[in-house]
Design a protein around this motif. Structure first.
Motif, mmCIF file in Angstrom:
data_model
loop_
_atom_site.group_PDB
_atom_site.id
_atom_site.type_symbol
_atom_site.label_atom_id
_atom_site.label_comp_id
_atom_site.label_asym_id
_atom_site.label_seq_id
_atom_site.Cartn_x
_atom_site.Cartn_y
_atom_site.Cartn_z
ATOM 1 N N ILE A 117 0.829 -1.210 0.000
ATOM 2 C CA ILE A 117 0.000 0.000 0.000
ATOM 3 C C ILE A 117 0.863 1.259 0.000
ATOM 4 C CG2 ILE A 117 -1.742 1.318 1.262
ATOM 5 C CD1 ILE A 117 -2.852 -1.249 0.100
ATOM 6 N N PHE A 118 0.554 2.160 -0.945
ATOM 7 C CA PHE A 118 1.217 3.460 -1.042
ATOM 8 C C PHE A 118 0.159 4.542 -0.773
ATOM 9 C CE2 PHE A 118 3.549 0.520 -3.671
ATOM 10 C CZ PHE A 118 4.889 0.860 -3.503
ATOM 11 N N PRO A 119 0.121 5.089 0.436
ATOM 12 C CA PRO A 119 -0.847 6.165 0.688
ATOM 13 C C PRO A 119 -0.576 7.375 -0.202
ATOM 14 C CG PRO A 119 0.033 5.316 2.749
ATOM 15 C CD PRO A 119 0.883 4.751 1.646
ATOM 16 N N ILE A 120 -1.635 7.988 -0.658
ATOM 17 C CA ILE A 120 -1.549 9.179 -1.502
ATOM 18 C C ILE A 120 -2.076 10.363 -0.689
ATOM 19 C CG2 ILE A 120 -2.392 10.268 -3.628
ATOM 20 C CD1 ILE A 120 -2.801 7.277 -4.638
ATOM 21 N N PHE A 121 -1.284 11.424 -0.635
ATOM 22 C CA PHE A 121 -1.624 12.584 0.178
ATOM 23 C C PHE A 121 -1.866 13.806 -0.707
ATOM 24 C CE2 PHE A 121 1.001 9.741 2.662
ATOM 25 C CZ PHE A 121 0.358 9.679 3.884
ATOM 26 N N ASP A 122 -2.680 14.716 -0.225
ATOM 27 C CA ASP A 122 -2.842 15.987 -0.942
ATOM 28 C C ASP A 122 -1.639 16.878 -0.627
ATOM 29 O OD1 ASP A 122 -3.244 17.190 1.548
ATOM 30 O OD2 ASP A 122 -5.386 17.576 1.242
ATOM 31 N N PRO A 123 -1.517 18.034 -1.270
ATOM 32 C CA PRO A 123 -0.335 18.879 -1.043
ATOM 33 C C PRO A 123 -0.145 19.316 0.409
ATOM 34 C CG PRO A 123 -1.418 19.533 -3.074
ATOM 35 C CD PRO A 123 -2.327 18.551 -2.403
ATOM 36 N N GLN A 124 -1.216 19.270 1.196
ATOM 37 C CA GLN A 124 -1.114 19.649 2.607
ATOM 38 C C GLN A 124 -0.766 18.456 3.506
ATOM 39 O OE1 GLN A 124 -3.924 20.817 0.655
ATOM 40 N NE2 GLN A 124 -2.517 22.517 0.269
ATOM 41 N N GLY A 125 -0.555 17.291 2.899
ATOM 42 C CA GLY A 125 -0.167 16.125 3.681
ATOM 43 C C GLY A 125 -1.319 15.330 4.256
ATOM 44 N N ARG A 126 -2.532 15.563 3.765
ATOM 45 C CA ARG A 126 -3.695 14.805 4.245
ATOM 46 C C ARG A 126 -3.936 13.599 3.346
ATOM 47 N NH1 ARG A 126 -7.455 20.144 4.309
ATOM 48 N NH2 ARG A 126 -6.651 20.060 2.162
ATOM 49 N N PRO A 127 -4.133 12.405 3.919
ATOM 50 C CA PRO A 127 -4.360 11.226 3.080
ATOM 51 C C PRO A 127 -5.695 11.320 2.348
ATOM 52 C CG PRO A 127 -4.686 10.677 5.397
ATOM 53 C CD PRO A 127 -4.138 12.076 5.357
ATOM 54 N N ILE A 128 -5.656 11.058 1.029
ATOM 55 C CA ILE A 128 -6.876 11.167 0.227
ATOM 56 C C ILE A 128 -7.185 9.893 -0.550
ATOM 57 C CG2 ILE A 128 -6.818 13.677 -0.024
ATOM 58 C CD1 ILE A 128 -5.463 13.264 -2.763
ATOM 59 N N LEU A 155 -3.418 -0.928 -8.453
ATOM 60 C CA LEU A 155 -4.816 -0.567 -8.236
ATOM 61 C C LEU A 155 -4.871 0.698 -7.398
ATOM 62 C CD1 LEU A 155 -7.821 -1.503 -8.488
ATOM 63 C CD2 LEU A 155 -7.484 -2.690 -6.301
ATOM 64 N N ASN A 156 -5.638 1.676 -7.849
ATOM 65 C CA ASN A 156 -5.826 2.914 -7.099
ATOM 66 C C ASN A 156 -7.188 2.932 -6.436
ATOM 67 O OD1 ASN A 156 -3.384 4.226 -7.678
ATOM 68 N ND2 ASN A 156 -4.190 5.113 -9.558
ATOM 69 N N SER A 157 -7.315 3.759 -5.423
ATOM 70 C CA SER A 157 -8.638 4.065 -4.895
ATOM 71 C C SER A 157 -9.493 4.631 -6.031
ATOM 72 C CB SER A 157 -8.547 5.111 -3.780
ATOM 73 O OG SER A 157 -7.850 4.617 -2.662
ATOM 74 N N PRO A 158 -10.807 4.443 -5.956
ATOM 75 C CA PRO A 158 -11.679 5.050 -6.965
ATOM 76 C C PRO A 158 -11.788 6.548 -6.735
ATOM 77 C CG PRO A 158 -12.993 4.098 -5.233
ATOM 78 C CD PRO A 158 -11.560 3.736 -4.906
ATOM 79 N N ALA A 159 -12.370 7.240 -7.677
ATOM 80 C CA ALA A 159 -12.632 8.669 -7.497
ATOM 81 C C ALA A 159 -13.612 8.852 -6.342
ATOM 82 C CB ALA A 159 -13.206 9.260 -8.770
ATOM 83 N N THR A 160 -13.310 9.821 -5.489
ATOM 84 C CA THR A 160 -14.186 10.146 -4.363
ATOM 85 C C THR A 160 -14.339 11.657 -4.304
ATOM 86 O OG1 THR A 160 -12.390 10.389 -2.737
ATOM 87 C CG2 THR A 160 -13.273 8.157 -3.067
ATOM 88 N N THR A 161 -15.004 12.139 -3.266
ATOM 89 C CA THR A 161 -15.176 13.590 -3.125
ATOM 90 C C THR A 161 -13.849 14.287 -2.857
ATOM 91 O OG1 THR A 161 -15.709 13.259 -0.792
ATOM 92 C CG2 THR A 161 -17.553 13.439 -2.319
ATOM 93 N N VAL A 162 -12.815 13.549 -2.434
ATOM 94 C CA VAL A 162 -11.526 14.184 -2.145
ATOM 95 C C VAL A 162 -10.402 13.708 -3.066
ATOM 96 C CG1 VAL A 162 -12.072 14.584 0.275
ATOM 97 C CG2 VAL A 162 -10.942 12.449 -0.378
ATOM 98 N N PHE A 163 -10.699 12.807 -4.007
ATOM 99 C CA PHE A 163 -9.624 12.242 -4.824
ATOM 100 C C PHE A 163 -10.033 12.071 -6.277
ATOM 101 C CE2 PHE A 163 -7.636 8.284 -6.579
ATOM 102 C CZ PHE A 163 -6.365 8.808 -6.771
ATOM 103 N N SER A 164 -9.156 12.597 -7.158
ATOM 104 C CA SER A 164 -9.244 12.348 -8.590
ATOM 105 C C SER A 164 -7.827 12.103 -9.083
ATOM 106 C CB SER A 164 -9.846 13.543 -9.332
ATOM 107 O OG SER A 164 -9.654 13.401 -10.735
ATOM 108 N N LYS A 165 -7.571 10.926 -9.672
ATOM 109 C CA LYS A 165 -6.192 10.615 -10.051
ATOM 110 C C LYS A 165 -5.697 11.491 -11.196
ATOM 111 C CE LYS A 165 -7.363 6.632 -13.020
ATOM 112 N NZ LYS A 165 -7.159 5.173 -13.202
ATOM 113 N N SER A 166 -6.598 12.121 -11.917
ATOM 114 C CA SER A 166 -6.184 13.018 -12.996
ATOM 115 C C SER A 166 -5.813 14.401 -12.475
ATOM 116 C CB SER A 166 -7.291 13.145 -14.046
ATOM 117 O OG SER A 166 -8.447 13.743 -13.490
#
Length: 227
Positions: A79-90, A108-119
């Motif tokens: 597992i590779f956690p993905i963080f936003d620029p402020q360091g919050r896991p998304i 495999l990535n998390s799906p799109a959510t209200t806080v995450f878009s891989k694009s």
């Protein structure tokens, strides 16, 4: 909570052995908060102190067939956690270990959510942002391990896309930090094609773009392994 759950699972796991075999140091593994999802179908589901509806919205569990129960999205993966620029896991990225499972992707990535878009997200930007500003440039790669090996080698201005082609949203995000980019992709046909696409995206966004050419057959993780 999920970041901590996966982190705790990493100790003594096949995932830890894999990460060390790729040349990652214990310090880097801890700094990037890497983890492990075991082979159980419901380890996270059973341990989570949250309603299943929240876990599903976060992309951590999936509904079973015919609506019967739920099961963990990530199983038998590093597992590779993905963080936003402020360091919050998304979100999370996950690499399968062992033989590929039929019908399941290697990554495999998390799906799109209200806080995450891989694009619109970039791996490692939370750690690279300040250095990107001070260096005046950013190195864009394709893999999680590439970025971590780069940071280990002192190239702490490296980020990566999340299994998707570069987009205008990526360019807009990076424009807040710099207007110079170095594309560092695998030295194979697919990497060269991705670099060509990246050139178009960044040139349209008025970046100064350079392409780093690696020795034939190497990816950035291999290259930084020589450092």
């Amino acid at each position: 909570w999920a970041v901590e759950h996966f982190e705790q699972n990493l100790k003594g796991s096949p995932g830890l052995s894999y990460l060390l075999s790729r040349g990652l140091t214990p310090e880097s593994i801890a700094a990037f908060r890497l983890g492990w999802a075991g082979d159980s179908w419901d380890a996270l589901l059973k341990a989570a102190p949250f309603p299943v509806e929240i876990l599903e919205k976060a992309g951590l569990v999936l509904p079973g067939k015919d609506g019967r129960g739920h099961y963990d999205r990530f199983r038998g993966r590093v597992i590779f956690p993905i963080f936003d620029p402020q360091g919050r896991p998304i979100a999370f990225g996950a690499r399968i270990l062992g033989a590929d499972r039929p019908g399941e992707p290697k990554y495999l990535n998390s799906p799109a959510t209200t806080v995450f878009s891989k694009s619109a997200a970039l791996y490692g930007l939370d750690k690279a942002g300040n250095t990107v500003r001070s260096e005046g440039r950013v190195a864009v790669m394709e893999g999680y391990t590439d970025v971590i090996r780069a940071h280990q080698a002192g190239v702490t201005w490296a980020v990566a896309t999340l299994g998707t082609a570069l987009t205008g949203e990526h360019a807009s995000l990076l424009k807040r930090y710099t207007d110079q980019v170095v594309l560092v992709y695998d030295a194979d046909a697919a990497g060269k094609k991705a670099a060509d696409r990246g050139l178009d995206v960044f040139l349209q966004a008025n970046f100064l773009v350079r392409v780093c050419t690696l020795p034939e057959g190497e990816d950035p993780a291999d290259f930084f392994g020589h450092a």
